[in-house]
Scaffold this motif. Structure first.
Motif, short mmCIF file in Angstrom:
data_model
loop_
_atom_site.label_atom_id
_atom_site.label_comp_id
_atom_site.label_asym_id
_atom_site.label_seq_id
_atom_site.Cartn_x
_atom_site.Cartn_y
_atom_site.Cartn_z
N LEU A 1 0.84 -1.19 0.00
CA LEU A 1 0.00 0.00 0.00
C LEU A 1 0.88 1.24 0.00
CD1 LEU A 1 -2.79 1.44 0.43
CD2 LEU A 1 -2.29 1.31 2.87
N ASN A 2 0.57 2.16 -0.90
CA ASN A 2 1.26 3.45 -0.93
C ASN A 2 0.21 4.55 -0.96
OD1 ASN A 2 4.20 2.75 -1.29
ND2 ASN A 2 3.33 1.66 -3.04
N ILE A 3 0.39 5.51 -0.11
CA ILE A 3 -0.54 6.63 0.00
C ILE A 3 0.18 7.91 -0.36
CG2 ILE A 3 -2.13 7.88 1.50
CD1 ILE A 3 -2.88 4.96 1.08
N TYR A 4 -0.42 8.67 -1.27
CA TYR A 4 0.18 9.93 -1.69
C TYR A 4 -0.85 11.05 -1.54
CZ TYR A 4 3.56 6.84 -3.90
OH TYR A 4 4.50 5.87 -4.13
N ASP A 5 -0.40 12.15 -1.00
CA ASP A 5 -1.22 13.36 -0.94
C ASP A 5 -0.83 14.22 -2.14
OD1 ASP A 5 -2.52 15.69 -0.49
OD2 ASP A 5 -1.81 15.97 1.56
N HIS B 1 -0.86 16.78 5.27
CA HIS B 1 0.19 16.00 5.94
C HIS B 1 -0.30 14.63 6.41
CE1 HIS B 1 2.43 19.75 5.96
NE2 HIS B 1 1.36 20.33 6.48
N CYS B 2 -1.03 13.92 5.57
CA CYS B 2 -1.47 12.57 5.91
C CYS B 2 -0.38 11.56 5.59
CB CYS B 2 -2.74 12.20 5.13
SG CYS B 2 -4.22 13.01 5.75
N LYS B 3 -0.27 10.53 6.39
CA LYS B 3 0.70 9.46 6.14
C LYS B 3 0.17 8.16 6.75
CE LYS B 3 3.41 10.29 10.33
NZ LYS B 3 4.76 10.60 10.86
N PRO B 4 0.62 6.99 6.21
CA PRO B 4 0.17 5.72 6.77
C PRO B 4 0.67 5.53 8.19
CG PRO B 4 1.12 5.42 4.60
CD PRO B 4 1.45 6.80 5.03
N VAL B 5 -0.15 4.92 9.00
CA VAL B 5 0.27 4.58 10.35
C VAL B 5 0.93 3.22 10.36
CG1 VAL B 5 -0.57 4.08 12.68
CG2 VAL B 5 -1.48 6.03 11.41
N GLU B 6 0.40 2.24 9.57
CA GLU B 6 0.91 0.88 9.55
C GLU B 6 1.88 0.66 8.41
OE1 GLU B 6 -2.67 -1.31 9.46
OE2 GLU B 6 -3.23 -0.69 7.46
N SER B 7 2.48 -0.53 8.38
CA SER B 7 3.46 -0.87 7.36
C SER B 7 2.86 -0.82 5.97
CB SER B 7 4.01 -2.27 7.64
OG SER B 7 4.81 -2.71 6.58
N SER B 8 3.71 -0.57 4.97
CA SER B 8 3.24 -0.51 3.60
C SER B 8 2.94 -1.90 3.03
CB SER B 8 4.27 0.20 2.72
OG SER B 8 5.50 -0.51 2.74
N ILE B 9 3.41 -2.97 3.72
CA ILE B 9 3.09 -4.33 3.29
C ILE B 9 1.81 -4.76 4.01
CG2 ILE B 9 3.84 -6.72 3.18
CD1 ILE B 9 6.70 -5.77 3.11
N LEU B 10 0.72 -4.82 3.28
CA LEU B 10 -0.57 -5.16 3.88
C LEU B 10 -0.76 -6.66 4.05
CD1 LEU B 10 -2.97 -2.72 2.01
CD2 LEU B 10 -2.02 -2.47 4.30
N MET B 11 -0.22 -7.43 3.12
CA MET B 11 -0.42 -8.88 3.16
C MET B 11 0.79 -9.56 2.55
SD MET B 11 -2.18 -11.62 3.82
CE MET B 11 -3.65 -10.78 4.39
#
Length: 255
Positions: free
Chosen positions: A135-139, A145-155
């Motif tokens: 998972l990659n999140i881009y604003d 200033h949003c960013k993922p809280v958890e790891s970028s590897i979801l599964m």
């Protein structure tokens, strides 16, 4: 598992160096098209990827053996979502979910002909596949200033598999150098893969929209200005045995 494959690779390399004078070596690069079958077809789309392999061919023999690696992407979903925070602010975010399969295997080929420009062959493999979703999140504006809280590897999960198939190799060396042959080869292959049970993710099923309760995956996001945490749907988790068919085309460089 990675240690096991590293040991196999070291032993294979040592054997190749020790007996180099008794073998012809070849290195291949190619494209692969993956089509899921059985229950997997209900959950994931067709995939596209790259392959690489290294084989040894004993001089004067009909068979070859070696190592193979492949990376296949079976889905990349990008959506722009508008998030609402508890303080009433909103922000558009690009959510990218990337699904892929990495495979490593020991392989063998049996050539039905030893001589000639056209060589049909039978092939088999035994290896291990890792199914991974990132998972990659881009604003787009980087304003809230949003960013993922958890790891970028979801599964991430994996399983052993074996495959069987057939193909052809065609020598195209003389198209570039009339004095040399059996150096540059184009290859085509079709293979059936079967493996153990594995868990994997997709943003949505291609044909069957029904999902079991509890298999939804959400990601948490943090607004670093307000410290408000929220979550959003990014996909579903499925479980089935590995059933795939792949078509490969590539080039082989033989020494």
């Amino acid at each position: 598992m990675k240690t096991l494959f590293s040991l196999i690779l070291m032993v294979f390399a040592a054997t190749a160096v020790t007996h180099a004078q008794k073998f012809t070596t070849e290195f291949g690069l190619g494209y692969t098209y993956m089509a899921p079958s059985g229950s997997m077809k209900k959950h994931i789309h067709d995939g596209h990827g790259i392959t690489a392999d290294y084989y040894l061919i004993p001089l004067g023999k009909h068979f070859a053996f070696g190592l193979e690696w492949s990376h296949t992407r079976y889905g990349k979903e990008k959506t722009t979502q508008l998030y609402s925070f508890e303080d009433g602010s909103t922000a558009p975010m690009d959510v990218i979910v990337d699904n892929g399969i990495i495979s490593c295997a020991l392989g063998a080929r049996y050539f039905l002909r030893k001589e000639g420009s056209l060589k049909p062959y039978l092939t088999g493999r035994f290896g291990y596949s890792w199914f991974r979703t990132m998972l990659n999140i881009y604003d787009p504006n980087d304003a809230d200033h949003c960013k993922p809280v958890e790891s970028s590897i979801l599964m991430k999960d994996g399983t052993f598999y074996f495959s069987a198939g057939a193909g052809i190799q065609y020598d195209i060396s003389r198209l570039f150098n009339r004095e040399q042959s059996n150096r540059l080869i184009i290859t085509f292959g079709l293979n059936k893969f079967l493996g153990g049970e594995v868990r994997y993710m997709n943003s949505d099923a291609p044909e069957y929209p029904q999902h079991q309760t509890g298999n939804e995956v959400t990601a948490h996001f943090l607004n670093t200005q307000t410290q408000v945490i929220h979550k959003h749907h990014v996909g579903y988790v499925y479980t089935s045995s590995v059933q795939m068919t792949d078509f490969r085309v590539g080039l082989i460089f033989r020494k």
